[in-house]
Design a protein around this motif. Sequence first.
Motif, PDB file in Angstrom:
ATOM      1  N   LEU A 245      14.311  25.638 -49.869  1.00 23.85           N
ATOM      2  CA  LEU A 245      13.375  24.818 -50.617  1.00 23.85           C
ATOM      3  C   LEU A 245      12.023  25.511 -50.714  1.00 23.85           C
ATOM      4  CD1 LEU A 245      14.211  21.375 -48.997  1.00 23.85           C
ATOM      5  CD2 LEU A 245      15.106  22.315 -51.126  1.00 23.85           C
ATOM      6  N   ASP A 246      11.344  25.247 -51.794  1.00 25.90           N
ATOM      7  CA  ASP A 246      10.041  25.878 -52.018  1.00 25.90           C
ATOM      8  C   ASP A 246       8.941  25.043 -51.359  1.00 25.90           C
ATOM      9  OD1 ASP A 246       8.116  27.590 -52.920  1.00 25.90           O
ATOM     10  OD2 ASP A 246       7.999  26.698 -54.930  1.00 25.90           O
ATOM     11  N   PHE A 247       9.069  24.863 -50.035  1.00 24.10           N
ATOM     12  CA  PHE A 247       8.078  24.126 -49.253  1.00 24.10           C
ATOM     13  C   PHE A 247       7.458  25.076 -48.230  1.00 24.10           C
ATOM     14  CE2 PHE A 247      10.721  19.968 -49.626  1.00 24.10           C
ATOM     15  CZ  PHE A 247      10.331  19.850 -50.952  1.00 24.10           C
ATOM     16  N   SER A 248       6.279  24.700 -47.748  1.00 27.32           N
ATOM     17  CA  SER A 248       5.692  25.446 -46.641  1.00 27.32           C
ATOM     18  C   SER A 248       6.457  25.135 -45.364  1.00 27.32           C
ATOM     19  CB  SER A 248       4.216  25.060 -46.470  1.00 27.32           C
ATOM     20  OG  SER A 248       4.089  23.688 -46.187  1.00 27.32           O
ATOM     21  N   TYR A 249       6.457  26.108 -44.420  1.00 30.83           N
ATOM     22  CA  TYR A 249       7.207  25.875 -43.188  1.00 30.83           C
ATOM     23  C   TYR A 249       6.450  26.315 -41.932  1.00 30.83           C
ATOM     24  CZ  TYR A 249       8.454  30.714 -44.365  1.00 30.83           C
ATOM     25  OH  TYR A 249       8.417  32.047 -44.719  1.00 30.83           O
ATOM     26  N   SER A 250       5.530  27.234 -42.031  1.00 31.13           N
ATOM     27  CA  SER A 250       4.686  27.648 -40.899  1.00 31.13           C
ATOM     28  C   SER A 250       5.511  28.073 -39.690  1.00 31.13           C
ATOM     29  CB  SER A 250       3.729  26.506 -40.500  1.00 31.13           C
ATOM     30  OG  SER A 250       2.939  26.105 -41.584  1.00 31.13           O
ATOM     31  N   TYR A 251       6.645  28.734 -39.931  1.00 31.99           N
ATOM     32  CA  TYR A 251       7.517  29.123 -38.816  1.00 31.99           C
ATOM     33  C   TYR A 251       6.820  30.062 -37.839  1.00 31.99           C
ATOM     34  CZ  TYR A 251      11.290  31.223 -36.164  1.00 31.99           C
ATOM     35  OH  TYR A 251      12.071  31.680 -35.133  1.00 31.99           O
ATOM     36  N   ASN A 252       6.049  30.994 -38.352  1.00 32.88           N
ATOM     37  CA  ASN A 252       5.431  32.003 -37.487  1.00 32.88           C
ATOM     38  C   ASN A 252       4.434  31.413 -36.498  1.00 32.88           C
ATOM     39  OD1 ASN A 252       6.918  33.840 -38.935  1.00 32.88           O
ATOM     40  ND2 ASN A 252       5.221  34.470 -40.250  1.00 32.88           N
ATOM     41  N   LYS A 253       3.965  30.197 -36.756  1.00 38.04           N
ATOM     42  CA  LYS A 253       2.989  29.556 -35.878  1.00 38.04           C
ATOM     43  C   LYS A 253       3.635  28.625 -34.854  1.00 38.04           C
ATOM     44  CE  LYS A 253      -0.603  29.661 -39.444  1.00 38.04           C
ATOM     45  NZ  LYS A 253      -1.567  28.855 -40.250  1.00 38.04           N
ATOM     46  N   ILE A 254       4.943  28.521 -34.903  1.00 39.69           N
ATOM     47  CA  ILE A 254       5.645  27.618 -33.991  1.00 39.69           C
ATOM     48  C   ILE A 254       5.702  28.221 -32.591  1.00 39.69           C
ATOM     49  CG2 ILE A 254       7.893  26.542 -33.510  1.00 39.69           C
ATOM     50  CD1 ILE A 254       8.316  26.316 -36.491  1.00 39.69           C
ATOM     51  N   PRO A 255       5.517  27.427 -31.521  1.00 46.47           N
ATOM     52  CA  PRO A 255       5.594  27.960 -30.147  1.00 46.47           C
ATOM     53  C   PRO A 255       6.979  28.534 -29.852  1.00 46.47           C
ATOM     54  CG  PRO A 255       4.557  25.793 -30.172  1.00 46.47           C
ATOM     55  CD  PRO A 255       5.082  26.020 -31.550  1.00 46.47           C
ATOM     56  N   PRO A 256       7.072  29.516 -28.957  1.00 43.11           N
ATOM     57  CA  PRO A 256       8.364  30.177 -28.651  1.00 43.11           C
ATOM     58  C   PRO A 256       9.467  29.206 -28.243  1.00 43.11           C
ATOM     59  CG  PRO A 256       6.543  31.432 -27.733  1.00 43.11           C
ATOM     60  CD  PRO A 256       5.937  30.177 -28.262  1.00 43.11           C
ATOM     61  N   ASP A 257       9.181  28.210 -27.381  1.00 42.24           N
ATOM     62  CA  ASP A 257      10.220  27.266 -26.950  1.00 42.24           C
ATOM     63  C   ASP A 257      10.781  26.490 -28.131  1.00 42.24           C
ATOM     64  OD1 ASP A 257       9.964  28.084 -24.380  1.00 42.24           O
ATOM     65  OD2 ASP A 257       8.735  26.397 -23.715  1.00 42.24           O
ATOM     66  N   HIS A 258       9.915  26.120 -29.063  1.00 40.81           N
ATOM     67  CA  HIS A 258      10.374  25.378 -30.228  1.00 40.81           C
ATOM     68  C   HIS A 258      11.213  26.256 -31.147  1.00 40.81           C
ATOM     69  CE1 HIS A 258       6.977  22.120 -29.894  1.00 40.81           C
ATOM     70  NE2 HIS A 258       7.756  22.204 -28.821  1.00 40.81           N
ATOM     71  N   LYS A 259      10.879  27.527 -31.235  1.00 42.83           N
ATOM     72  CA  LYS A 259      11.681  28.437 -32.046  1.00 42.83           C
ATOM     73  C   LYS A 259      13.097  28.547 -31.493  1.00 42.83           C
ATOM     74  CE  LYS A 259       7.940  31.411 -33.793  1.00 42.83           C
ATOM     75  NZ  LYS A 259       7.379  32.772 -33.808  1.00 42.83           N
ATOM     76  N   LEU A 260      13.218  28.619 -30.182  1.00 38.24           N
ATOM     77  CA  LEU A 260      14.544  28.701 -29.561  1.00 38.24           C
ATOM     78  C   LEU A 260      15.341  27.440 -29.844  1.00 38.24           C
ATOM     79  CD1 LEU A 260      16.632  30.030 -27.738  1.00 38.24           C
ATOM     80  CD2 LEU A 260      15.404  29.102 -25.757  1.00 38.24           C
ATOM     81  N   GLU A 261      14.704  26.293 -29.737  1.00 39.12           N
ATOM     82  CA  GLU A 261      15.385  25.027 -30.001  1.00 39.12           C
ATOM     83  C   GLU A 261      15.823  24.939 -31.455  1.00 39.12           C
ATOM     84  OE1 GLU A 261      13.405  20.888 -30.002  1.00 39.12           O
ATOM     85  OE2 GLU A 261      14.272  21.089 -28.011  1.00 39.12           O
ATOM     86  N   MET A 262      14.962  25.357 -32.369  1.00 33.36           N
ATOM     87  CA  MET A 262      15.322  25.334 -33.788  1.00 33.36           C
ATOM     88  C   MET A 262      16.480  26.273 -34.081  1.00 33.36           C
ATOM     89  SD  MET A 262      11.522  25.157 -35.499  1.00 33.36           S
ATOM     90  CE  MET A 262      12.160  25.528 -37.113  1.00 33.36           C
TER      91      MET A 262
END
Length: 475
Positions: A378-395
Amino acid sequence: METLKSLLPDDLKLLIGQSTSENLDLTCSSLMKSCQLLPQFQRVIGQLTGGAALCRKSKESALDWKKKGNECFSEGDYAKALTFYSKALRYAPMDMDGMDDKLVGTLYVNRASALYKIGLFEECIRDCARAITIYPVYSKAWYRRGKANASLQRHESAICDLQISLFMEGSVSGKNQIKEDIQLLLPHRSKATNESDYTKKNEKLHAVLADTKLHCVTTPDKGRGMVSSNDIPAASLIHTEEPLATIITKSCRETHCHFCFNEVPTDPLFCRSCTIPLYCSEHCLEQAVGCNFVRSNDFSNFQNNLSVELWKYATESISLYHSARENGGDLPEHTHECGGAHWPAVLPPDVVLAGRVMMKSIEKRKLSGGLDKNIETLDFSYSYNKIPPDHKLEMHLYALVLACCLRHYLPSLETSISKFVLLISQIKVNSMAVVHMKSSDEPDLSKKSSDLSAIGNAFTSTVEQVCFFFSSVTF
């Protein structure tokens, strides 16, 4: 999920925690290879895709609830009997291959009888119509609907129902009772000049006011919104928008329709293949599950026994709930989740929404000419690079789980995981909670408290907000 996290190698956790949107393919591929070797991971996928059958239908359970309902009905506790009959319908298999027409028809008539005793005649008529559609040769369904129509002074419909019931009734005592009921209604037949046609569906007509002028406002506490510069009459539809996907929250699963989110009536309908969602009408059931209300073909043998008028009336009754889905090209939101554990009860709302958004996208591409090798995001913003490391692992883990559950629909499992990571991130940023809010249009200004905020002369309470579903927002 915490168990799965603990089983992953530390270097993989570090790699995922430091990942960016540019190297998601690498981190997702590494996670998939590691998790596929874990029995715990395979167990989770099995539960979500039907291996554990946690939410499956059960004829035995349906019969148990039916027995309890019968006991309460015989004791005069009609409200409790109504609850038990609804539970029996919830567990009764209703798919095309496994449905017991007689059992399901009987359950609807039993619930209709409880509704009739309570005085809910419209609901009684709806359940009888469902029983007639599924099991049209059941005399009690026609008889009970005839009695309910008579209670609502719909004498013409009542007489037709009772006459059809008379043809199907096998016992002498039953026939005599029906004849007596018909005789009591005949004097009223000529007076039924303006009765409602029960076959017509009630439609809520809304009109967007052409002279209503809206403008955007921004407040520090509530963010962006729209206000009108002129008065808006009550019950006017000002703006409508179809969400990409929706989900009902836990607190409202037993009280609100899982498709339209309105409160369910006393005669709810249930998914045909699992025991979780409930719906307020045939329309919502068909839109959510993707199949029509089952229609029986066991009625044709009675055509020669009925007059032309009665046969026309009967066939119209049977076809009442057998209409095609209005949006036949749309993938029903519940279908891919049905059969195993209830996804909304196990997975976070944003993960469930991601699955529904993806499935709709896949279906649209199928209709436009087949699946591509690459899944669009989808052409939405996501701000993945700003997500904390623990949340990235969960995602990452949830994206892998979702992709494995939907692998039969995806062009490629490995390349789809990174798409799910970004999609979940987009939903986290762009989703919103829709709430019911109590309002006070004419408050006592002398008693105005800090709980009320005002824009002009309108006050809206900021307390007692009841969140009942999440919606993915389109921009």
